[in-house]
Enzyme design. Structure first.
Site, PDB file in Angstrom:
ATOM      1  N   ASP A 193      -0.212   6.752  -3.542  1.00 14.71           N
ATOM      2  CA  ASP A 193      -1.355   6.503  -4.525  1.00 14.71           C
ATOM      3  C   ASP A 193      -1.611   7.808  -5.245  1.00 14.71           C
ATOM      4  OD1 ASP A 193      -1.911   4.142  -3.220  1.00 14.71           O
ATOM      5  OD2 ASP A 193      -3.745   4.885  -1.977  1.00 14.71           O
ATOM      6  N   HIS A 252       0.847  -1.317  -0.057  1.00 14.91           N
ATOM      7  CA  HIS A 252       0.155  -0.064  -0.075  1.00 14.91           C
ATOM      8  C   HIS A 252       0.867   1.191   0.034  1.00 14.91           C
ATOM      9  CE1 HIS A 252      -4.100  -1.534  -0.087  1.00 14.91           C
ATOM     10  NE2 HIS A 252      -3.793  -2.313   0.994  1.00 14.91           N
TER      11      HIS A 252
END
Length: 389
Positions: free
Chosen positions: A163, A133
């Site tokens: 992200d 992540h």
């Protein structure tokens, strides 16, 4: 959905639905006028678990439900990709190939297709097949280490760096670059957009400072990560906070004048040994007034100042209202498309729609006859918004 406006109007992009960075990259392209078609699964609700109109990352799209495990569903997608300019997918390396849509096959069908592949670790390398992540990618890129308070652990800056900055934004940039090149060459290619690559790239300026000895890898002790008292966040009397960014000498002089502090009393601001005492002096001053009182004193000056606003407060700030930094899209307040264009501005944002809302319309736009569409429905290869399995 009416024809999109913006500098990318006329481009057709297929997005295989996913989460986080890939949808953000697709959103950016849709914001700029590209026709983005999101392929949702025929099972499940799609999206990220929020009501469709609040799924900001899915705005400015058309959506259809398509079963990529069904032979007819696969054929339908292939027919669409033969007419598209780009494809966006966010699977682990190899998944697209196992679905039957490997880049080699796609480029045989459509030589000018640009294939954007969004991953954390990239299409190759020792970690390519492992899960991760944002926090992991920015850690490995070196971006996380120096963010945080002195004597404290690194603090994740939400999931903005991996992200969205290093991931979705770089994906969209890469797609535009490759599609622009394909317009001239007639040849598509793969865009390998990895969050670890993008997060590392975002540190380019800091690497330059590090090489010159202007930046030290210490949390809360350097000029840009909270160590310098003239580039820091301060608490006010009401518990709210303000930011000071008086890096240049003229801006620092303005700060001293506005605070009625003698520069000699303050001391040498270029001496890090004096920073703790100088910070304590400014902390005491800023705690004498509320955030809004300091805003009234410092905002319209060259101090380099801004109040720390909550996301719920930011849309109401006069500057943001004047520029239209935020927009209301069907009851959902969200950031407006950026950047801005003088001749080909983006059109109004359209809200995310329930998966499958445009199934029939999209297929018709890609040359499928009404009989073909009906057959695909009957076979279970496609579905509308209320036909989830």
């Amino acid at each position: 959905m009416s024809a999109r406006k913006g500098p990318l109007a006329g481009l057709r992009i297929i997005e295989l639905a996913g989460l986080g960075p890939a949808p953000f990259g697709a959103m950016l392209l849709g914001d700029m006028g590209a026709e983005v078609i999101r392929i949702d699964r025929t099972s499940g609700g799609g999206g990220i678990g929020v009501k469709a109109k609040f799924d900001v990352l899915a705005r400015n799209r058309k959506t259809l439900r398509l079963d990529l495990k069904h032979p007819d569903g696969k054929q339908a997608l292939m027919q669409m990709l033969e007419q598209a300019d780009g494809l966006i997918e966010g699977f682990r390396p190899g998944v697209l190939e196992r679905l039957g849509f490997g880049p080699e096959e796609l480029l045989k069908r459509n030589p000018r297709l640009v294939i954007g592949r969004m991953t954390g670790w990239g299409q190759d390398g020792p970690l390519a097949q492992t899960a991760g992540h944002d926090i992991n990618y920015i850690a490995l890129a070196g971006a996380l280490y120096s963010i945080g308070e002195k004597n404290g652990p690194p603090v994740p800056p939400l999931n903005l760096v991996g992200d969205f900055g290093g991931g979705g934004l770089m994906l969209a940039f890469g797609m535009v670059c490759a599609m622009m090149e394909a317009k001239g060459s007639g040849q598509g290619q793969i865009v390998d957009a990895a969050m670890v690559d993008g997060a590392a790239l975002l540190t380019a300026g800091v690497h330059g400072m590090l090489a010159q000895g202007m930046f030290q890898e210490k949390r809360g002790e350097t000029i840009l990560n909270g160590g310098a008292p003239f580039y820091a966040v301060y608490e006010c009397s009401d518990g709210e906070h303000i930011t000071i960014g008086s890096l240049e000498p003229q801006f620092f002089a303005e700060l001293m004048a506005r605070l009625d502090v003698d520069e000699e009393t303050f001391g040498n601001r270029n001496d890090p040994r004096q920073w703790p005492d100088q910070r304590a002096m400014l902390e005491a001053i800023f705690k004498t007034r509320t955030r809004d009182e300091w805003t009234a004193i410092l905002e319209d000056t060259d101090v380099c100042f801004a109040p720390v606003l909550r996301m719920t407060e930011a849309p109401s700030h006069p500057h943001n209202k004047s520029r239209g930094v935020f927009v209301d899209v069907d009851g959902s307040v969200q950031p407006a498309p950026a950047p801005r264009f003088s001749r080909t501005p983006a059109g109004d944002c359209t809200p995310s729609m329930a998966p499958g809302t445009h199934t029939d319309d999209v297929l018709a736009g890609y040359g499928f006859s009404s009989e073909d569409i009906q057959r695909l429905h009957e076979a279970g290869a496609i579905a509308g918004p209320r036909e989830a399995k």
